[in-house]
Design an enzyme around this catalytic site. Structure first.
Site, short mmCIF file in Angstrom:
data_model
loop_
_atom_site.label_atom_id
_atom_site.label_comp_id
_atom_site.label_asym_id
_atom_site.label_seq_id
_atom_site.Cartn_x
_atom_site.Cartn_y
_atom_site.Cartn_z
N GLN A 1 -10.23 2.61 3.66
CA GLN A 1 -9.02 2.57 4.49
C GLN A 1 -9.12 3.67 5.54
O GLN A 1 -9.23 4.85 5.22
CB GLN A 1 -7.77 2.78 3.63
CG GLN A 1 -6.49 2.68 4.43
CD GLN A 1 -5.22 2.79 3.60
OE1 GLN A 1 -4.23 3.36 4.05
NE2 GLN A 1 -5.23 2.26 2.38
N GLN B 1 12.23 -5.57 10.48
CA GLN B 1 10.88 -5.13 10.83
C GLN B 1 9.84 -5.80 9.93
O GLN B 1 8.76 -6.18 10.40
CB GLN B 1 10.77 -3.62 10.71
CG GLN B 1 11.58 -2.85 11.75
CD GLN B 1 11.55 -1.35 11.52
OE1 GLN B 1 11.01 -0.88 10.51
NE2 GLN B 1 12.14 -0.60 12.43
N ASP C 1 0.84 -1.20 0.00
CA ASP C 1 0.00 0.00 0.00
C ASP C 1 0.87 1.25 0.00
O ASP C 1 1.70 1.44 0.89
CB ASP C 1 -0.91 0.01 1.23
CG ASP C 1 -1.81 1.25 1.26
OD1 ASP C 1 -2.89 1.21 0.64
OD2 ASP C 1 -1.42 2.26 1.89
N LEU D 1 -0.39 0.33 14.89
CA LEU D 1 0.60 0.47 15.95
C LEU D 1 0.73 1.92 16.41
O LEU D 1 1.62 2.24 17.19
CB LEU D 1 1.97 -0.04 15.47
CG LEU D 1 2.04 -1.53 15.15
CD1 LEU D 1 3.36 -1.87 14.48
CD2 LEU D 1 1.87 -2.37 16.41
N TYR E 1 3.37 10.01 -0.52
CA TYR E 1 4.40 9.48 0.36
C TYR E 1 5.78 9.75 -0.23
O TYR E 1 6.21 9.09 -1.18
CB TYR E 1 4.23 7.97 0.57
CG TYR E 1 2.92 7.58 1.23
CD1 TYR E 1 2.14 8.50 1.94
CD2 TYR E 1 2.45 6.28 1.15
CE1 TYR E 1 0.95 8.14 2.54
CE2 TYR E 1 1.25 5.90 1.76
CZ TYR E 1 0.51 6.84 2.45
OH TYR E 1 -0.67 6.47 3.04
N ARG F 1 1.73 4.45 14.75
CA ARG F 1 3.00 4.96 14.22
C ARG F 1 4.18 4.64 15.14
O ARG F 1 5.11 5.42 15.29
CB ARG F 1 2.88 6.46 13.94
CG ARG F 1 1.61 6.73 13.11
CD ARG F 1 1.49 8.08 12.52
NE ARG F 1 0.14 8.20 11.95
CZ ARG F 1 -0.26 9.19 11.18
NH1 ARG F 1 0.59 10.16 10.87
NH2 ARG F 1 -1.48 9.23 10.71
N ARG G 1 6.00 12.44 14.25
CA ARG G 1 5.51 11.78 15.46
C ARG G 1 5.82 12.55 16.73
O ARG G 1 5.22 12.29 17.78
CB ARG G 1 6.07 10.35 15.53
CG ARG G 1 5.49 9.44 14.47
CD ARG G 1 6.15 8.09 14.45
NE ARG G 1 7.53 8.16 14.02
CZ ARG G 1 8.35 7.12 13.97
NH1 ARG G 1 7.92 5.93 14.33
NH2 ARG G 1 9.60 7.26 13.55
N ALA H 1 7.40 -0.93 7.52
CA ALA H 1 8.70 -1.48 7.88
C ALA H 1 9.77 -0.71 7.13
O ALA H 1 9.65 -0.51 5.91
CB ALA H 1 8.78 -2.97 7.55
#
Length: 330
Positions: free
Chosen positions: A193, A301, A52, A224, A57, A226, A245, A296
């Protein structure tokens, strides 16, 4: 790995799907190209067949990296999910509704707008196909609702792209119940989504029941939160100054979240699993949740994320987690 049918389509996606926001670098403190490609390859090697991404991005970088990573792979065994509707290029700036200011890798301010007109959708899809090195997308999604474009126009355009073979299925992101119903008047949606996690369960009230009743898959992002629910950010983990974050985590009562994480950690430990794996597995087991996105930034990860589906959570453990979540969210 588990594979689940997307809505009423013939697409079967891996229940853990690779989320490619972070490898774009922008808003995430940069990225390492080799690590990003290794993460994609490790995901594919461990049964994660669905990727995805979105044009926004990394301002195209995420899609470019995916294109490079899969160019020697069997495309028919990979499902690419991308999006449209967040514009930043100068030809579109000022069109649509202003969303926020992003920062590029040179530290420059970049205004971002929500814009989902027919012409822009077609333009964005062609650009995505070029970056990804493919001639079709398995799922195309509007990234955020655009109040300046009629929903019918957006949906009609995705229907046209399905007829042209450019996309296999149409979905939305971040749509509320009213918007989902309006979109459904024009097209049969495959998915919605939305943000969903142990700390963010608002969709359970209306979106989940409607989606279950109408065969619309829910793709959960930020399961999670982020990285917050990995537990590592309670242990003096430092974020880079340009990592979004730093502000994002401020919406939570961190002392309560840390206490909750400490209560469920023994469940993961007893299964020789990480806390991240336990949280991801819990998310896949929630009613209405078809696909769970997990980012990941390196191979380790990615392998850990894929392994989440191997965890068995008993009814007693689910009740224990639910009880503590209820206390956390009071």
């Amino acid at each position: 790995m588990e594979y689940r049918k997307l809505g009423t389509t013939d697409l079967n996606l891996s229940s853990i799907t690779y989320g490619a926001f972070a490898i774009g670098g922008s808003m995430w403190g940069g990225n390492e190209k080799k690590d990003s490609i290794d993460a994609i390859h490790a995901s594919l090697d461990h049964g994660v067949t669905s990727l995805d991404t979105a044009p926004f991005y990394g301002f195209g970088l995420s899609e470019t990296l995916i294109g490079e990573a899969i160019k020697e792979k069997d495309r028919s065994k990979i499902q690419i999910l991308s999006k449209f509707g967040l514009v930043w290029d100068k030809s579109n700036q000022g069109k649509g509704k202003y969303f926020f200011d992003a920062t590029d890798d040179q530290g420059n301010r970049v205004p971002v707008y929500k814009f989902a007109s027919k012409a822009n959708i077609i333009k964005e899809v062609e650009e995505s196909l070029k970056r990804l090195g493919t001639d079709y997308l398995d799922l195309l999604q509007i990234h955020w609702p655009d109040a300046t474009t009629p929903i019918a126009e957006t949906m009609e355009t995705m229907d046209l792209l399905i007829q042209q073979g450019k996309i296999r299925a149409a979905g939305v992101c971040n749509y509320d119940l009213s918007q989902i119903k309006t979109a459904g008047e024009t097209i049969k949606l495959a998915s919605n989504q939305v943000s969903y996690s142990m700390l963010n369960r608002g969709i359970e009230t209306d979106v989940v029941p409607y989606s279950l009743a109408n065969d619309i898959s829910i793709i959960a992002y930020s399961p999670l939160e982020r990285g917050l629910l990995t537990g590592k950010y309670f242990k003096d983990s430092k974020l880079k100054s340009d990592d979004h974050r730093n502000g994002y985590f401020g919406q939570f009562q961190l002392d309560k979240v840390e206490a909750f994480v400490n209560k469920i950690q023994p469940i993961a430990a007893a299964k020789n699993a990480t806390l991240s794996q336990l949280v991801l597995r819990w998310t896949t087991l929630q009613p209405g949740i078809t696909i769970v996105l997990a980012g990941a930034r390196n191979a380790q990860q990615a392998i850990e994320n894929a392994g989440a589906v191997d965890i068995q959570i008993s009814e007693e453990e689910l009740k224990f987690i639910g009880k503590n979540l209820a206390q956390l969210n009071k």
